[in-house]
Design a protein around this motif. Sequence first.
Motif, PDB file in Angstrom:
ATOM      1  N   ASN A   8      -3.435   1.067  -9.442  1.00 15.80           N
ATOM      2  CA  ASN A   8      -4.855   1.631  -9.490  1.00 15.80           C
ATOM      3  C   ASN A   8      -4.596   2.566 -10.919  1.00 15.80           C
ATOM      4  OD1 ASN A   8      -5.979  -0.245  -8.314  1.00 15.80           O
ATOM      5  ND2 ASN A   8      -7.989   0.475  -7.452  1.00 15.80           N
ATOM      6  N   ALA A  66       0.822  -1.068  -0.163  1.00 19.91           N
ATOM      7  CA  ALA A  66      -0.240   0.329   0.236  1.00 19.91           C
ATOM      8  C   ALA A  66       0.763   1.398   0.059  1.00 19.91           C
ATOM      9  CB  ALA A  66      -1.045  -0.098   1.213  1.00 19.91           C
ATOM     10  N   SER A 119      -8.354  -2.421  -3.079  1.00 19.03           N
ATOM     11  CA  SER A 119      -7.584  -2.059  -4.327  1.00 19.03           C
ATOM     12  C   SER A 119      -7.684  -3.108  -5.143  1.00 19.03           C
ATOM     13  CB  SER A 119      -6.303  -1.283  -4.581  1.00 19.03           C
ATOM     14  OG  SER A 119      -5.357  -2.111  -4.691  1.00 19.03           O
ATOM     15  N   VAL A 120      -7.856  -3.249  -6.446  1.00 25.13           N
ATOM     16  CA  VAL A 120      -7.514  -4.728  -7.244  1.00 25.13           C
ATOM     17  C   VAL A 120      -6.457  -5.136  -7.289  1.00 25.13           C
ATOM     18  CG1 VAL A 120      -8.293  -5.552  -9.725  1.00 25.13           C
ATOM     19  CG2 VAL A 120      -9.616  -3.431  -8.492  1.00 25.13           C
ATOM     20  N   SER A 121      -5.386  -3.985  -7.129  1.00 28.03           N
ATOM     21  CA  SER A 121      -4.106  -4.548  -6.834  1.00 28.03           C
ATOM     22  C   SER A 121      -3.848  -6.086  -5.240  1.00 28.03           C
ATOM     23  CB  SER A 121      -3.571  -4.065  -7.164  1.00 28.03           C
ATOM     24  OG  SER A 121      -2.703  -2.357  -6.254  1.00 28.03           O
ATOM     25  N   SER A 128      -1.439   7.064  -7.526  1.00 23.96           N
ATOM     26  CA  SER A 128      -1.094   6.215  -6.511  1.00 23.96           C
ATOM     27  C   SER A 128      -1.538   6.713  -5.718  1.00 23.96           C
ATOM     28  CB  SER A 128       0.570   6.380  -6.643  1.00 23.96           C
ATOM     29  OG  SER A 128       0.881   8.117  -6.905  1.00 23.96           O
ATOM     30  N   GLU A 172      -4.805   5.183  -4.651  1.00 20.16           N
ATOM     31  CA  GLU A 172      -4.872   3.907  -4.387  1.00 20.16           C
ATOM     32  C   GLU A 172      -3.714   3.349  -3.332  1.00 20.16           C
ATOM     33  OE1 GLU A 172      -2.985  -0.500  -5.386  1.00 20.16           O
ATOM     34  OE2 GLU A 172      -1.860   1.832  -5.683  1.00 20.16           O
ATOM     35  N   ARG A 173      -3.312   3.663  -2.900  1.00 16.78           N
ATOM     36  CA  ARG A 173      -2.858   3.534  -1.598  1.00 16.78           C
ATOM     37  C   ARG A 173      -4.018   4.028  -0.753  1.00 16.78           C
ATOM     38  NH1 ARG A 173       2.243   5.469  -3.551  1.00 16.78           N
ATOM     39  NH2 ARG A 173       2.027   7.764  -2.711  1.00 16.78           N
ATOM     40  N   LYS A 226     -11.175  -8.401 -10.106  1.00 18.11           N
ATOM     41  CA  LYS A 226     -10.035  -9.225  -8.436  1.00 18.11           C
ATOM     42  C   LYS A 226     -10.630 -10.891  -8.687  1.00 18.11           C
ATOM     43  CE  LYS A 226     -13.480  -8.047  -4.978  1.00 18.11           C
ATOM     44  NZ  LYS A 226     -13.754  -6.216  -4.219  1.00 18.11           N
ATOM     45  N   MET A 282      -6.724   2.927  -0.784  1.00 12.35           N
ATOM     46  CA  MET A 282      -8.162   2.126  -0.790  1.00 12.35           C
ATOM     47  C   MET A 282      -7.578   1.011  -0.546  1.00 12.35           C
ATOM     48  SD  MET A 282      -9.914   3.838  -4.569  1.00 12.35           S
ATOM     49  CE  MET A 282     -11.193   2.563  -3.928  1.00 12.35           C
ATOM     50  N   TRP A 335      -6.149   5.602 -10.341  1.00 18.23           N
ATOM     51  CA  TRP A 335      -6.953   6.644  -9.991  1.00 18.23           C
ATOM     52  C   TRP A 335      -5.810   7.136  -9.926  1.00 18.23           C
ATOM     53  CZ3 TRP A 335     -11.721   5.288 -10.545  1.00 18.23           C
ATOM     54  CH2 TRP A 335     -11.489   4.427 -10.984  1.00 18.23           C
TER      55      TRP A 335
END
Length: 307
Positions: free
Chosen positions: A273, A146, A286-288, A277, A280-281, A253, A283, A275
Amino acid sequence: MKILIGYDGSACSDAAFDDLRSTGLPQDAEAVVISVAEAWLPPPPEGMSVSDHLKNLQTEPQPFAGWKAGAQAVADAEALANKGADRLRTNFPGWTVSAQATYGSPGWEIVAKADEVAANLVVVGSQGLNALERMFLGSISQKVLAEAHCSVRVARGRNDEDPGTTRIVIGFDGSAGSHAAVEAVAVRSWPTGTEAKLVSASDMSYGIDVAMMPAADLPDSGEWLREAAESSISALEAAGIATEFVHEIGSPKNVIVEVAESWHANSIFVGANRWGSAVERFMLGSVSAAIAARAHCSVEVVRKRDR
């Protein structure tokens, strides 16, 4: 390429070293193996190394009895880091390898060290190999995934897949992140016969009752994704990787993980993602991160280092 590897001596982190041998990494990389002692000690003065700071603590009057135990924990961590570095040198004799030990919160210390050495890739072990353990990504791995400002590989080491065939799944959604994942695979050196699947998914769960819609009215996202993937497929095939495009209806996912497992993939590459970095960190769902937690194999989340 600069690589930082978190090592704690566990079977999980040992497996990460095995995993590195099948990741197409260059033969002339710089690598740092770091081990972190979960101990409290006062921070070293600015410009002073951890080892010199520990020596000073041992020679000065110690108002806290825990300092001695903390110093021993760091010494043990240093021994672990050297053990890991020796193993890495055996696997990659062309690499420049160093070992470092420090103390504090392992997740945060690994992220900070990655920034300090300007790492392109951080490698950490996952928490486990069975389905139940995969549902809960280790707290250290999750923190690094993250918060790191570069790519992170959550390594699951050797698995029971065909050792003679390298199979790579790449999550693709047309975003800059997915193109970065393709690029990360294309520039590496893979064995002859390596195969890849560029996997995209259309999530139809946003309030539309797909079963009640005429087929002609369904949005054909698969077609434009296929067109968007053409340049990526060409880049992978130019690198000698036979590539197939796959599009399925479902949550990315879930689809990416299911395709990887049914195809017996060795690893999954996904981009951070779309959106950006910072968001994404924030959320954590997130998908990843979900793919890294659920996959049966190693997952590399590709994130170009923040400027």
